[in-house]
Design a protein around this motif. Structure first.
Motif, PDB file in Angstrom:
ATOM      1  N   TRP A  74       9.855   4.405   2.807  1.00 58.14           N
ATOM      2  CA  TRP A  74       9.500   3.080   2.310  1.00 58.14           C
ATOM      3  C   TRP A  74      10.249   2.706   1.044  1.00 58.14           C
ATOM      4  N   LEU A  75      11.018   3.642   0.496  1.00 56.65           N
ATOM      5  CA  LEU A  75      11.760   3.396  -0.731  1.00 56.65           C
ATOM      6  C   LEU A  75      13.171   3.957  -0.600  1.00 56.65           C
ATOM      7  N   SER A  76      14.087   3.388  -1.369  1.00 55.65           N
ATOM      8  CA  SER A  76      15.466   3.895  -1.323  1.00 55.65           C
ATOM      9  C   SER A  76      16.232   3.391  -2.535  1.00 55.65           C
ATOM     10  N   SER A  77      17.426   3.953  -2.703  1.00 51.39           N
ATOM     11  CA  SER A  77      18.393   3.487  -3.707  1.00 51.39           C
ATOM     12  C   SER A  77      17.815   3.487  -5.114  1.00 51.39           C
ATOM     13  N   SER A  78      17.227   4.605  -5.514  1.00 55.95           N
ATOM     14  CA  SER A  78      16.741   4.695  -6.890  1.00 55.95           C
ATOM     15  C   SER A  78      17.926   4.755  -7.847  1.00 55.95           C
ATOM     16  N   VAL A 132       0.836  -1.205   0.000  1.00 49.61           N
ATOM     17  CA  VAL A 132       0.000   0.000   0.000  1.00 49.61           C
ATOM     18  C   VAL A 132       0.865   1.247   0.000  1.00 49.61           C
ATOM     19  N   HIS A 133       1.875   1.248   0.864  1.00 48.68           N
ATOM     20  CA  HIS A 133       2.767   2.413   0.935  1.00 48.68           C
ATOM     21  C   HIS A 133       3.575   2.556  -0.350  1.00 48.68           C
ATOM     22  N   LEU A 134       3.873   1.419  -1.004  1.00 45.13           N
ATOM     23  CA  LEU A 134       4.629   1.483  -2.255  1.00 45.13           C
ATOM     24  C   LEU A 134       3.895   2.331  -3.285  1.00 45.13           C
ATOM     25  N   PHE A 135       2.619   2.042  -3.510  1.00 45.98           N
ATOM     26  CA  PHE A 135       1.856   2.807  -4.498  1.00 45.98           C
ATOM     27  C   PHE A 135       1.605   4.238  -4.024  1.00 45.98           C
ATOM     28  N   ASP A 136       1.351   4.406  -2.735  1.00 44.20           N
ATOM     29  CA  ASP A 136       1.141   5.760  -2.220  1.00 44.20           C
ATOM     30  C   ASP A 136       2.369   6.630  -2.436  1.00 44.20           C
ATOM     31  N   GLU A 137       3.526   6.086  -2.085  1.00 48.95           N
ATOM     32  CA  GLU A 137       4.748   6.874  -2.193  1.00 48.95           C
ATOM     33  C   GLU A 137       5.082   7.190  -3.651  1.00 48.95           C
ATOM     34  N   MET A 138       4.859   6.228  -4.527  1.00 52.34           N
ATOM     35  CA  MET A 138       5.166   6.477  -5.931  1.00 52.34           C
ATOM     36  C   MET A 138       4.238   7.527  -6.537  1.00 52.34           C
ATOM     37  N   VAL A 139       2.982   7.498  -6.133  1.00 51.27           N
ATOM     38  CA  VAL A 139       2.039   8.492  -6.647  1.00 51.27           C
ATOM     39  C   VAL A 139       2.308   9.857  -6.035  1.00 51.27           C
ATOM     40  N   ASP A 190      15.119   1.951 -11.454  1.00 50.11           N
ATOM     41  CA  ASP A 190      14.863   0.946 -10.419  1.00 50.11           C
ATOM     42  C   ASP A 190      14.874   1.629  -9.062  1.00 50.11           C
ATOM     43  N   VAL A 191      14.069   1.116  -8.161  1.00 50.85           N
ATOM     44  CA  VAL A 191      14.047   1.620  -6.797  1.00 50.85           C
ATOM     45  C   VAL A 191      13.857   0.433  -5.864  1.00 50.85           C
ATOM     46  N   LYS A 192      14.489   0.472  -4.732  1.00 51.81           N
ATOM     47  CA  LYS A 192      14.398  -0.627  -3.763  1.00 51.81           C
ATOM     48  C   LYS A 192      13.281  -0.351  -2.766  1.00 51.81           C
ATOM     49  N   GLN A 193      12.428  -1.344  -2.582  1.00 50.61           N
ATOM     50  CA  GLN A 193      11.327  -1.220  -1.621  1.00 50.61           C
ATOM     51  C   GLN A 193      11.791  -1.674  -0.245  1.00 50.61           C
ATOM     52  N   LEU A 194      11.536  -0.860   0.760  1.00 50.75           N
ATOM     53  CA  LEU A 194      11.813  -1.212   2.145  1.00 50.75           C
ATOM     54  C   LEU A 194      10.562  -1.843   2.730  1.00 50.75           C
ATOM     55  N   LEU A 195      10.694  -3.077   3.201  1.00 57.16           N
ATOM     56  CA  LEU A 195       9.522  -3.802   3.693  1.00 57.16           C
ATOM     57  C   LEU A 195       9.031  -3.264   5.028  1.00 57.16           C
ATOM     58  N   ARG A 196       9.911  -2.565   5.744  1.00 59.08           N
ATOM     59  CA  ARG A 196       9.505  -1.945   7.006  1.00 59.08           C
ATOM     60  C   ARG A 196       9.901  -0.478   6.974  1.00 59.08           C
ATOM     61  N   GLN A 197       9.083   0.332   7.558  1.00 60.49           N
ATOM     62  CA  GLN A 197       9.357   1.766   7.560  1.00 60.49           C
ATOM     63  C   GLN A 197      10.609   2.039   8.385  1.00 60.49           C
ATOM     64  N   GLY A 198      11.494   2.830   7.829  1.00 61.00           N
ATOM     65  CA  GLY A 198      12.730   3.174   8.531  1.00 61.00           C
ATOM     66  C   GLY A 198      13.757   2.065   8.532  1.00 61.00           C
ATOM     67  N   GLN A 199      13.584   1.064   7.685  1.00 62.97           N
ATOM     68  CA  GLN A 199      14.506  -0.058   7.662  1.00 62.97           C
ATOM     69  C   GLN A 199      15.913   0.368   7.283  1.00 62.97           C
ATOM     70  N   GLU A 200      16.026   1.263   6.312  1.00 64.68           N
ATOM     71  CA  GLU A 200      17.350   1.711   5.878  1.00 64.68           C
ATOM     72  C   GLU A 200      18.043   2.503   6.978  1.00 64.68           C
ATOM     73  N   GLU A 201      17.274   3.354   7.694  1.00 63.57           N
ATOM     74  CA  GLU A 201      17.869   4.141   8.766  1.00 63.57           C
ATOM     75  C   GLU A 201      18.354   3.252   9.898  1.00 63.57           C
ATOM     76  N   GLU A 202      17.576   2.187  10.209  1.00 69.52           N
ATOM     77  CA  GLU A 202      17.994   1.276  11.260  1.00 69.52           C
ATOM     78  C   GLU A 202      19.285   0.569  10.881  1.00 69.52           C
ATOM     79  N   ALA A 203      19.381   0.146   9.614  1.00 71.07           N
ATOM     80  CA  ALA A 203      20.609  -0.515   9.169  1.00 71.07           C
ATOM     81  C   ALA A 203      21.797   0.436   9.250  1.00 71.07           C
TER      82      ALA A 203
END
Length: 207
Positions: free
Chosen positions: A149-153, A99-106, A179-192
């Motif tokens: 929810w997205l990163s590394s475009s 859901v967030h994937l489509f929301d963020e892209m739009v 290409d863009v990478k989908q983060l399955l959890r919010q803030g996943q990239e920041e936590e890593a």
């Protein structure tokens, strides 16, 4: 005295000594037989006792083997349950991701560009669309990277389509693929990133 005959007495004494000798031999043989028999009994009892101990140890080892197998089965069952729980947890945590994937892209899509195709392979989302300028594509990529929810475009291709023009302004549209990478959890990239920075900044232990 010259006429005294001692032969019968000597013969009788010799016979008496023979009897004593054979008696001693018989008694010695009997005692030896009794000793051998007693030693055999003691050895047999010791062997029977050791066999009983060995059988007891064998039975205990068999029981322990059964318990080890049961423990292994329980461990397998426990691991299977943990794996299922992890799958369920992952599904629960990633359910809102699409859901967030489509929301963020739009929401990140700027004016002057639109999407034609979207394809997802794992966590990688491939986008194809058209844009009025390179700047709009760049702006779109920056907005995608700024999303939680997205990163590394990554821009794969951009080209000018001479046939595709807007009706009013006659502006050439540019085809783009990224290409863009989908983060399955919010803030996943920041936590890593936080975990990496904390590990890198932690002083090494010295002894």
């Amino acid at each position: 005295m010259a006429g005294l005959n001692l032969l019968p007495w000597r013969e009788k004494a010799r016979e008496e000594k023979k009897k004593q000798f054979f008696t001693l031999v018989g008694v010695s043989a009997a005692l030896a037989a009794v000793g051998v028999f007693a030693a055999h009994l003691l050895m047999q009892n010791a062997m029977d006792y050791q066999n009983e101990r060995n059988q007891l140890l064998t039975n205990e080892i068999t029981q322990l083997d059964k318990q080890i197998k049961e423990i292994d089965e329980l461990d397998k069952t426990r691991q299977a349950l943990l794996d299922r729980m992890q799958i369920i947890e992952d599904l629960q945590s990633t359910r809102p991701a699409i859901v967030h994937l489509f929301d963020e892209m739009v929401n990140a899509l700027p004016k002057g560009m639109y999407l034609l195709h979207l394809k997802q392979d794992g966590t990688t989302v491939q986008l194809e669309g058209k844009a009025e300028s390179y700047a709009r594509v760049s702006s779109y990529m920056n907005r995608l990277d700024a999303s939680s929810w997205l990163s590394s475009s990554n821009l794969n291709i951009i080209s000018t389509d001479d046939k595709a023009k807007q009706k009013d302004d006659d502006i050439l549209l540019r085809d783009f693929k990224l290409d863009v990478k989908q983060l399955l959890r919010q803030g996943q990239e920041e936590e890593a990133k936080d975990v990496t920075s904390n590990t890198a900044g932690k002083p090494a232990n010295t002894k």
